[in-house]
Design an enzyme around this catalytic site. Structure first.
Site, mmCIF file in Angstrom:
data_model
loop_
_atom_site.group_PDB
_atom_site.id
_atom_site.type_symbol
_atom_site.label_atom_id
_atom_site.label_comp_id
_atom_site.label_asym_id
_atom_site.label_seq_id
_atom_site.Cartn_x
_atom_site.Cartn_y
_atom_site.Cartn_z
ATOM 1 N N LYS A 43 34.977 41.348 40.058
ATOM 2 C CA LYS A 43 36.396 41.726 40.219
ATOM 3 C C LYS A 43 36.665 43.116 39.647
ATOM 4 C CE LYS A 43 37.862 38.220 37.810
ATOM 5 N NZ LYS A 43 36.582 37.584 37.471
ATOM 6 N N ARG A 123 45.587 33.275 35.828
ATOM 7 C CA ARG A 123 44.374 32.454 35.740
ATOM 8 C C ARG A 123 44.699 30.974 35.671
ATOM 9 N NH1 ARG A 123 40.792 36.403 33.367
ATOM 10 N NH2 ARG A 123 38.699 35.581 33.082
ATOM 11 N N ARG A 162 24.891 42.279 33.053
ATOM 12 C CA ARG A 162 25.943 43.291 32.833
ATOM 13 C C ARG A 162 25.761 44.009 31.497
ATOM 14 N NH1 ARG A 162 32.004 41.697 33.489
ATOM 15 N NH2 ARG A 162 31.395 39.986 32.119
ATOM 16 N N ARG A 195 28.262 42.140 26.384
ATOM 17 C CA ARG A 195 29.505 41.571 25.855
ATOM 18 C C ARG A 195 29.232 40.255 25.153
ATOM 19 N NH1 ARG A 195 33.904 41.778 30.721
ATOM 20 N NH2 ARG A 195 34.214 39.647 30.041
ATOM 21 N N ARG A 206 33.212 29.661 29.840
ATOM 22 C CA ARG A 206 34.067 30.435 30.761
ATOM 23 C C ARG A 206 34.050 29.837 32.169
ATOM 24 N NH1 ARG A 206 31.636 36.187 30.218
ATOM 25 N NH2 ARG A 206 33.237 36.813 31.687
HETATM 26 P P1 AP5 Z 1 32.243 42.758 36.941
HETATM 27 O O1 AP5 Z 1 32.889 43.651 37.946
HETATM 28 O O2 AP5 Z 1 32.254 43.185 35.529
HETATM 29 O O3 AP5 Z 1 32.787 41.263 37.098
HETATM 30 P P2 AP5 Z 1 34.179 40.614 36.742
HETATM 31 O O4 AP5 Z 1 34.482 39.612 37.802
HETATM 32 O O5 AP5 Z 1 35.208 41.658 36.474
HETATM 33 O O6 AP5 Z 1 33.749 39.877 35.431
HETATM 34 P P3 AP5 Z 1 34.507 39.623 34.070
HETATM 35 O O7 AP5 Z 1 33.504 38.908 33.201
HETATM 36 O O8 AP5 Z 1 35.092 40.860 33.498
HETATM 37 O O9 AP5 Z 1 35.588 38.655 34.498
HETATM 38 P P4 AP5 Z 1 36.222 37.580 33.655
HETATM 39 O O10 AP5 Z 1 37.215 37.071 34.611
HETATM 40 O O11 AP5 Z 1 35.367 36.542 33.055
HETATM 41 O O12 AP5 Z 1 36.631 38.352 32.343
HETATM 42 P P5 AP5 Z 1 37.963 39.046 31.898
HETATM 43 O O13 AP5 Z 1 37.581 40.340 31.380
HETATM 44 O O14 AP5 Z 1 39.013 38.949 32.934
HETATM 45 O O15 AP5 Z 1 30.738 42.525 37.419
HETATM 46 C C1 AP5 Z 1 29.846 41.726 36.670
HETATM 47 C C2 AP5 Z 1 28.429 42.346 36.710
HETATM 48 O O16 AP5 Z 1 27.944 42.306 38.046
HETATM 49 C C3 AP5 Z 1 28.384 43.818 36.289
HETATM 50 O O17 AP5 Z 1 27.180 44.044 35.600
HETATM 51 C C4 AP5 Z 1 28.381 44.574 37.615
HETATM 52 O O18 AP5 Z 1 27.733 45.830 37.490
HETATM 53 C C5 AP5 Z 1 27.620 43.618 38.510
HETATM 54 N N1 AP5 Z 1 28.041 43.674 39.907
HETATM 55 C C6 AP5 Z 1 29.300 43.828 40.394
HETATM 56 N N2 AP5 Z 1 29.282 43.798 41.739
HETATM 57 C C7 AP5 Z 1 27.976 43.593 42.092
HETATM 58 C C8 AP5 Z 1 27.315 43.448 43.334
HETATM 59 N N3 AP5 Z 1 27.977 43.477 44.489
HETATM 60 N N4 AP5 Z 1 25.985 43.224 43.326
HETATM 61 C C9 AP5 Z 1 25.291 43.163 42.171
HETATM 62 N N5 AP5 Z 1 25.860 43.306 40.958
HETATM 63 C C10 AP5 Z 1 27.191 43.506 40.920
HETATM 64 O O19 AP5 Z 1 38.430 38.065 30.725
HETATM 65 C C11 AP5 Z 1 37.706 37.927 29.511
HETATM 66 C C12 AP5 Z 1 38.368 36.874 28.633
HETATM 67 O O20 AP5 Z 1 39.714 37.288 28.296
HETATM 68 C C13 AP5 Z 1 38.539 35.497 29.266
HETATM 69 O O21 AP5 Z 1 37.364 34.704 29.131
HETATM 70 C C14 AP5 Z 1 39.717 34.933 28.437
HETATM 71 O O22 AP5 Z 1 39.306 34.530 27.167
HETATM 72 C C15 AP5 Z 1 40.597 36.167 28.276
HETATM 73 N N6 AP5 Z 1 41.587 36.311 29.360
HETATM 74 C C16 AP5 Z 1 41.697 37.385 30.204
HETATM 75 N N7 AP5 Z 1 42.707 37.194 31.067
HETATM 76 C C17 AP5 Z 1 43.228 35.975 30.779
HETATM 77 C C18 AP5 Z 1 44.271 35.203 31.363
HETATM 78 N N8 AP5 Z 1 44.972 35.657 32.400
HETATM 79 N N9 AP5 Z 1 44.538 33.984 30.824
HETATM 80 C C19 AP5 Z 1 43.852 33.513 29.777
HETATM 81 N N10 AP5 Z 1 42.845 34.192 29.179
HETATM 82 C C20 AP5 Z 1 42.526 35.406 29.685
#
Ligand code: AP5
Length: 255
Positions: A43, A123, A162, A195, A206
């Site tokens: 994402k 979420r 990542r 991370r 997660r």
């Molecule tokens: P990346 O683009 O980083 O993936 P992502 O979907 O953004 O992953 P996140 O882990 O950031 O999402 P998340 O939803 O768990 O975490 P968030 O930060 O929102 O890509 C991942 C990897 O794949 C990278 O290495 C990239 O280079 C690679 N890649 C990408 N595209 C590729 C492709 N096509 N082919 C190959 N490789 C590829 O949230 C973190 C924490 O915050 C949550 O766990 C929770 O505790 C809290 N939080 C955040 N928002 C909320 C909410 N709304 N409600 C409650 N808690 C929340």
């Protein structure tokens, strides 16, 4: 509020900077999108590309919590934000009230002239309901919800490879998108790290939170006619092109 003050306010609230030429040619018809999908599906990678293409503001609630974690030792965090960091490190969802307050604080900005990409929010169903209220309060509607899908084993592969820059937050993958020099960010020379919440035990928590609380949002937005499903197979550039072409009727690039 002048355009410059608007952008300062956005960045001050933890918004990601947008290209410097955006002010000159901000679209008259901004794109307002949500990116939905399992942790690690890509994402953030797509949000970065889409926000550049649409000159839209990228709000990642995860980035806001990670910035809070990085500043924790300097003090000044509200008790709610301090608690949020604990939830994040354990891989659990932060309570709805905390996340919704954080987004509500940015409501004027969501109604602004650039449009937005919400990455990691909403979420849960209560967060989605709250977002509806926030947006209707500022007379703004969503254009689409992009729901990325990928088999779980491939998602885990992306997460475990990542590496994130400590300084500028840029994201790499050890195999699919490696930096030019091992462990060093191409963009700013910062150190790359794994991370805390990408470690296997936390990833499991997660994924469970995603299945129980976030996946039901696919139906939620389907029922509202906003859902666009996109398979996240292929390279990041291929998925980006696919995303653009699938949403072209809902948000045009040239206005
Ligand atoms: P990346 O683009 O980083 O993936 P992502 O979907 O953004 O992953 P996140 O882990 O950031 O999402 P998340 O939803 O768990 O975490 P968030 O930060 O929102 O890509 C991942 C990897 O794949 C990278 O290495 C990239 O280079 C690679 N890649 C990408 N595209 C590729 C492709 N096509 N082919 C190959 N490789 C590829 O949230 C973190 C924490 O915050 C949550 O766990 C929770 O505790 C809290 N939080 C955040 N928002 C909320 C909410 N709304 N409600 C409650 N808690 C929340």
């Amino acid at each position: 509020m002048s355009m410059e003050q608007f952008l300062q306010a956005w960045i001050g609230l933890g918004g990601v900077a947008i290209p410097t030429d955006a002010q000159a040619d901000a679209p008259r018809r901004p794109a307002r999108l949500i990116l939905l999908g399992a942790p690690g599906i890509g994402k953030g990678t797509q949000a970065t590309r889409l926000s550049t293409a649409y000159k839209a503001l990228h709000l990642s609630t995860g980035d806001v919590f990670r910035a809070a974690k990085a500043n924790k030792d300097k003090g000044g965090l509200t008790p709610a934000l301090e608690a949020a960091v604990g939830y994040m490190v354990r891989g659990e969802l932060v309570p709805d009230d905390t996340v919704v307050d954080l987004v509500r604080e940015r409501r004027a900005i969501l109604a602004g002239p650039y449009g937005f990409l919400l990455d990691g929010f909403p979420r849960t169903a209560p967060q989605a309901d709250a977002l509806n209220g926030i947006l209707s309060g500022v007379n703004t509607k969503l254009d689409a919800v992009l729901s990325y899908t990928l088999p779980i084993d491939k998602v885990i592969e992306r997460l475990s490879g990542r590496r994130t820059c400590k300084k500028c937050n840029a994201s790499y993958h050890t195999v699919a998108m490696p930096p030019k020099k091992d462990g060093v960010c191409d963009k700013c020379g910062g150190e790359l790290f794994l991370r805390d919440d990408d470690k296997p035990d936390t990833v499991r928590v997660r994924m469970q939170a995603y299945e129980a609380s976030t996946k039901p949002l696919v139906d939620y937005y389907q029922q509202r006619g906003l859902l666009v499903e996109i398979t996240a197979e292929g390279t990041a550039d291929e998925i980006f092109e696919k995303s653009l072409s699938i949403i072209k009727d809902r948000c045009s690039l040239s206005v």
